[in-house]
Scaffold this motif. Sequence first.
Motif, PDB file in Angstrom:
ATOM      1  N   ILE A 156       0.716  -1.206   0.101  1.00  0.00           N
ATOM      2  CA  ILE A 156      -0.067   0.009   0.105  1.00  0.00           C
ATOM      3  C   ILE A 156       0.901   1.301   0.130  1.00  0.00           C
ATOM      4  CG2 ILE A 156      -1.543   1.305   1.506  1.00  0.00           C
ATOM      5  CD1 ILE A 156      -2.785  -1.210   2.443  1.00  0.00           C
ATOM      6  N   GLY A 157       0.649   2.105  -1.039  1.00  0.00           N
ATOM      7  CA  GLY A 157       1.326   3.532  -0.927  1.00  0.00           C
ATOM      8  C   GLY A 157       2.726   3.389  -1.741  1.00  0.00           C
ATOM      9  N   LEU A 158       3.049   2.325  -2.181  1.00  0.00           N
ATOM     10  CA  LEU A 158       4.318   2.075  -3.034  1.00  0.00           C
ATOM     11  C   LEU A 158       4.140   2.432  -4.353  1.00  0.00           C
ATOM     12  CD1 LEU A 158       6.034  -1.025  -1.613  1.00  0.00           C
ATOM     13  CD2 LEU A 158       6.134   1.377  -0.648  1.00  0.00           C
ATOM     14  N   SER A 159       5.236   3.165  -5.118  1.00  0.00           N
ATOM     15  CA  SER A 159       5.436   3.503  -6.312  1.00  0.00           C
ATOM     16  C   SER A 159       6.218   2.176  -6.934  1.00  0.00           C
ATOM     17  CB  SER A 159       5.859   4.734  -6.830  1.00  0.00           C
ATOM     18  OG  SER A 159       7.072   5.002  -6.011  1.00  0.00           O
ATOM     19  N   ALA A 160       6.203   2.274  -8.243  1.00  0.00           N
ATOM     20  CA  ALA A 160       7.120   1.029  -8.902  1.00  0.00           C
ATOM     21  C   ALA A 160       7.420   1.561 -10.289  1.00  0.00           C
ATOM     22  CB  ALA A 160       6.606  -0.313  -8.826  1.00  0.00           C
ATOM     23  N   ASP A 161       8.496   0.888 -10.793  1.00  0.00           N
ATOM     24  CA  ASP A 161       8.971   1.047 -12.309  1.00  0.00           C
ATOM     25  C   ASP A 161       8.172  -0.189 -12.954  1.00  0.00           C
ATOM     26  OD1 ASP A 161      10.394   3.618 -12.227  1.00  0.00           O
ATOM     27  OD2 ASP A 161      12.011   2.488 -11.513  1.00  0.00           O
ATOM     28  N   LEU A 162       7.550   0.122 -13.896  1.00  0.00           N
ATOM     29  CA  LEU A 162       6.894  -0.828 -14.746  1.00  0.00           C
ATOM     30  C   LEU A 162       7.563  -1.225 -15.981  1.00  0.00           C
ATOM     31  CD1 LEU A 162       4.783  -0.258 -12.382  1.00  0.00           C
ATOM     32  CD2 LEU A 162       2.895  -1.165 -14.098  1.00  0.00           C
ATOM     33  N   ILE A 163       7.986  -2.386 -16.296  1.00  0.00           N
ATOM     34  CA  ILE A 163       8.670  -2.601 -17.793  1.00  0.00           C
ATOM     35  C   ILE A 163       7.668  -3.283 -18.641  1.00  0.00           C
ATOM     36  CG2 ILE A 163      10.478  -3.639 -18.675  1.00  0.00           C
ATOM     37  CD1 ILE A 163      11.918  -3.823 -15.943  1.00  0.00           C
ATOM     38  N   SER A 164       7.369  -2.469 -19.829  1.00  0.00           N
ATOM     39  CA  SER A 164       6.391  -2.716 -20.676  1.00  0.00           C
ATOM     40  C   SER A 164       6.946  -3.900 -21.792  1.00  0.00           C
ATOM     41  CB  SER A 164       5.805  -1.790 -21.559  1.00  0.00           C
ATOM     42  OG  SER A 164       6.830  -1.260 -22.658  1.00  0.00           O
ATOM     43  N   ILE A 165       5.996  -4.628 -22.659  1.00  0.00           N
ATOM     44  CA  ILE A 165       6.335  -5.523 -23.398  1.00  0.00           C
ATOM     45  C   ILE A 165       7.214  -4.995 -24.369  1.00  0.00           C
ATOM     46  CG2 ILE A 165       4.450  -5.517 -24.866  1.00  0.00           C
ATOM     47  CD1 ILE A 165       4.219  -8.165 -25.341  1.00  0.00           C
ATOM     48  N   THR A 166       7.357  -3.659 -24.726  1.00  0.00           N
ATOM     49  CA  THR A 166       8.099  -3.084 -25.540  1.00  0.00           C
ATOM     50  C   THR A 166       9.528  -2.619 -25.007  1.00  0.00           C
ATOM     51  OG1 THR A 166       6.969  -0.986 -25.256  1.00  0.00           O
ATOM     52  CG2 THR A 166       6.272  -2.310 -27.056  1.00  0.00           C
ATOM     53  N   GLY A 167       9.664  -2.849 -23.604  1.00  0.00           N
ATOM     54  CA  GLY A 167      10.822  -2.502 -22.982  1.00  0.00           C
ATOM     55  C   GLY A 167      10.980  -0.969 -22.399  1.00  0.00           C
ATOM     56  N   LYS A 211      10.031   1.602 -19.702  1.00  0.00           N
ATOM     57  CA  LYS A 211       9.872   1.789 -18.173  1.00  0.00           C
ATOM     58  C   LYS A 211       9.143   2.918 -17.849  1.00  0.00           C
ATOM     59  CE  LYS A 211      13.292   0.982 -15.633  1.00  0.00           C
ATOM     60  NZ  LYS A 211      14.686   0.788 -14.903  1.00  0.00           N
ATOM     61  N   ARG A 212       7.855   2.876 -17.207  1.00  0.00           N
ATOM     62  CA  ARG A 212       7.045   3.960 -16.819  1.00  0.00           C
ATOM     63  C   ARG A 212       6.887   3.764 -15.243  1.00  0.00           C
ATOM     64  NH1 ARG A 212       4.633   1.774 -21.478  1.00  0.00           N
ATOM     65  NH2 ARG A 212       4.796   3.083 -23.275  1.00  0.00           N
ATOM     66  N   GLN A 213       6.446   4.550 -14.547  1.00  0.00           N
ATOM     67  CA  GLN A 213       6.334   4.791 -13.034  1.00  0.00           C
ATOM     68  C   GLN A 213       4.745   4.854 -12.690  1.00  0.00           C
ATOM     69  OE1 GLN A 213       7.843   7.435  -9.498  1.00  0.00           O
ATOM     70  NE2 GLN A 213       9.516   6.481 -10.582  1.00  0.00           N
ATOM     71  N   GLY A 214       4.405   4.258 -11.552  1.00  0.00           N
ATOM     72  CA  GLY A 214       2.902   4.259 -11.539  1.00  0.00           C
ATOM     73  C   GLY A 214       2.742   3.951  -9.617  1.00  0.00           C
ATOM     74  N   ASN A 215       1.602   4.075  -9.178  1.00  0.00           N
ATOM     75  CA  ASN A 215       1.501   4.002  -7.826  1.00  0.00           C
ATOM     76  C   ASN A 215       0.465   2.662  -7.641  1.00  0.00           C
ATOM     77  OD1 ASN A 215       2.875   6.036  -6.267  1.00  0.00           O
ATOM     78  ND2 ASN A 215       1.502   7.322  -7.753  1.00  0.00           N
ATOM     79  N   TYR A 216       0.724   1.842  -6.665  1.00  0.00           N
ATOM     80  CA  TYR A 216       0.008   0.495  -6.433  1.00  0.00           C
ATOM     81  C   TYR A 216      -1.106   0.935  -5.842  1.00  0.00           C
ATOM     82  CZ  TYR A 216      -1.330  -3.931  -4.448  1.00  0.00           C
ATOM     83  OH  TYR A 216      -2.052  -5.005  -3.962  1.00  0.00           O
ATOM     84  N   LEU A 217      -2.501   0.163  -6.472  1.00  0.00           N
ATOM     85  CA  LEU A 217      -3.669   0.157  -5.973  1.00  0.00           C
ATOM     86  C   LEU A 217      -4.178  -1.008  -5.440  1.00  0.00           C
ATOM     87  CD1 LEU A 217      -5.569   2.402  -8.791  1.00  0.00           C
ATOM     88  CD2 LEU A 217      -4.406   2.895  -6.671  1.00  0.00           C
ATOM     89  N   PHE A 218      -4.136  -2.284  -6.030  1.00  0.00           N
ATOM     90  CA  PHE A 218      -4.766  -3.532  -5.612  1.00  0.00           C
ATOM     91  C   PHE A 218      -4.111  -4.554  -6.541  1.00  0.00           C
ATOM     92  CE2 PHE A 218      -8.335  -1.603  -7.819  1.00  0.00           C
ATOM     93  CZ  PHE A 218      -8.794  -2.547  -8.824  1.00  0.00           C
ATOM     94  N   THR A 219      -4.611  -5.756  -6.371  1.00  0.00           N
ATOM     95  CA  THR A 219      -4.243  -6.931  -7.092  1.00  0.00           C
ATOM     96  C   THR A 219      -4.973  -7.883  -7.552  1.00  0.00           C
ATOM     97  OG1 THR A 219      -2.127  -6.783  -5.787  1.00  0.00           O
ATOM     98  CG2 THR A 219      -2.440  -9.077  -7.053  1.00  0.00           C
ATOM     99  N   TYR A 251       0.120  -5.447 -14.135  1.00  0.00           N
ATOM    100  CA  TYR A 251       1.319  -5.911 -14.489  1.00  0.00           C
ATOM    101  C   TYR A 251       1.598  -6.942 -13.414  1.00  0.00           C
ATOM    102  CZ  TYR A 251       3.120  -3.058 -18.291  1.00  0.00           C
ATOM    103  OH  TYR A 251       3.416  -2.386 -19.417  1.00  0.00           O
ATOM    104  N   PRO A 252       2.432  -8.184 -13.945  1.00  0.00           N
ATOM    105  CA  PRO A 252       2.736  -9.268 -13.278  1.00  0.00           C
ATOM    106  C   PRO A 252       4.187  -8.831 -12.405  1.00  0.00           C
ATOM    107  CG  PRO A 252       3.441  -9.671 -15.339  1.00  0.00           C
ATOM    108  CD  PRO A 252       2.670  -8.273 -15.483  1.00  0.00           C
ATOM    109  N   ASN A 253       4.335  -9.720 -11.421  1.00  0.00           N
ATOM    110  CA  ASN A 253       5.682  -9.480 -10.623  1.00  0.00           C
ATOM    111  C   ASN A 253       6.742  -9.347 -11.368  1.00  0.00           C
ATOM    112  OD1 ASN A 253       4.753  -9.163  -7.660  1.00  0.00           O
ATOM    113  ND2 ASN A 253       4.069 -11.310  -7.884  1.00  0.00           N
ATOM    114  N   ASN A 254       7.047 -10.081 -12.289  1.00  0.00           N
ATOM    115  CA  ASN A 254       8.587 -10.081 -13.037  1.00  0.00           C
ATOM    116  C   ASN A 254       8.467  -8.911 -13.962  1.00  0.00           C
ATOM    117  OD1 ASN A 254       6.372 -11.505 -14.753  1.00  0.00           O
ATOM    118  ND2 ASN A 254       7.821 -12.462 -15.924  1.00  0.00           N
ATOM    119  N   ARG A 255       7.598  -7.974 -13.997  1.00  0.00           N
ATOM    120  CA  ARG A 255       7.743  -6.739 -14.783  1.00  0.00           C
ATOM    121  C   ARG A 255       7.690  -5.457 -14.015  1.00  0.00           C
ATOM    122  NH1 ARG A 255       9.783  -8.009 -20.130  1.00  0.00           N
ATOM    123  NH2 ARG A 255       8.667 -10.258 -20.519  1.00  0.00           N
ATOM    124  N   ILE A 256       7.772  -5.752 -12.599  1.00  0.00           N
ATOM    125  CA  ILE A 256       8.020  -4.619 -11.676  1.00  0.00           C
ATOM    126  C   ILE A 256       8.979  -4.602 -11.069  1.00  0.00           C
ATOM    127  CG2 ILE A 256       6.461  -3.599  -9.750  1.00  0.00           C
ATOM    128  CD1 ILE A 256       4.219  -5.287 -10.882  1.00  0.00           C
TER     129      ILE A 256
END
Length: 214
Positions: free
Chosen positions: A99-110, A112-120, A157-162
């Motif tokens: 909760i409250g964390l941000s992360a870098d998300l790596i897209s299928i095209t490579g 990297k974009r940043q966002g904030n976690y909401l739920f799973t 996104y899945p774990n292995n792209r975050i």
Amino acid sequence: MAYLNHDIPTITCYLRNQFMFNHENGFDEFTLCDVHCVASIEKRTPLFEAFLENGVNWTRRPIHAFCWRKDAEVLPLSEHIYWDCFSSYISVQTRSRMIGLSADLISITGVKRQGNYLFTLDWSHENRSMLDTNFSETPEHKCAHLFKMDNGNYFLYPNNRIIWMDNAWTYNRIDKNPGYKIDMNIYSAEQKGGYETDNNYITNFEDDTKINSK
């Protein structure tokens, strides 16, 4: 575990109007909405239900139909989400540690974009009376973390792209692929054999010091 539909924490955002007009018109137009439910149909992307400010409740819209900024970059669905639903049995959970964390998300095209976690979102094969033909419980199974992205969109996104960020914990964040491998083992304490139980209430045991001295 819910079948087909599950409530989600309500997200107030915009629905891109072309998703209400079969992509024939409505481009660059938006309707304020509350996204409140998700539908899980195997081999389709998660589909969301939106209660519009005009009184209409619209079901089964894909994740790229929504944005929280009207100037959000328009991207193909494959940039928003990697996988379709693994099963019609779905769970929705807010991971307390995230909760409250941000992360870098790596897209299928490579990218990297940043966002904030909401739920799973996560999946399972709940009905054991039916043949399990999906991949919801295989070692390669993926959950989907929903993020509110800095670019105005929402991603799943899945774990292995975050790559998560926590200023009080992630002091050694990775900057390249660490080479981890998918663990293809199935772990069970009961399926290996080699021991059996008896009718005693307390299982027979030996003193630990005797076991270690053998």
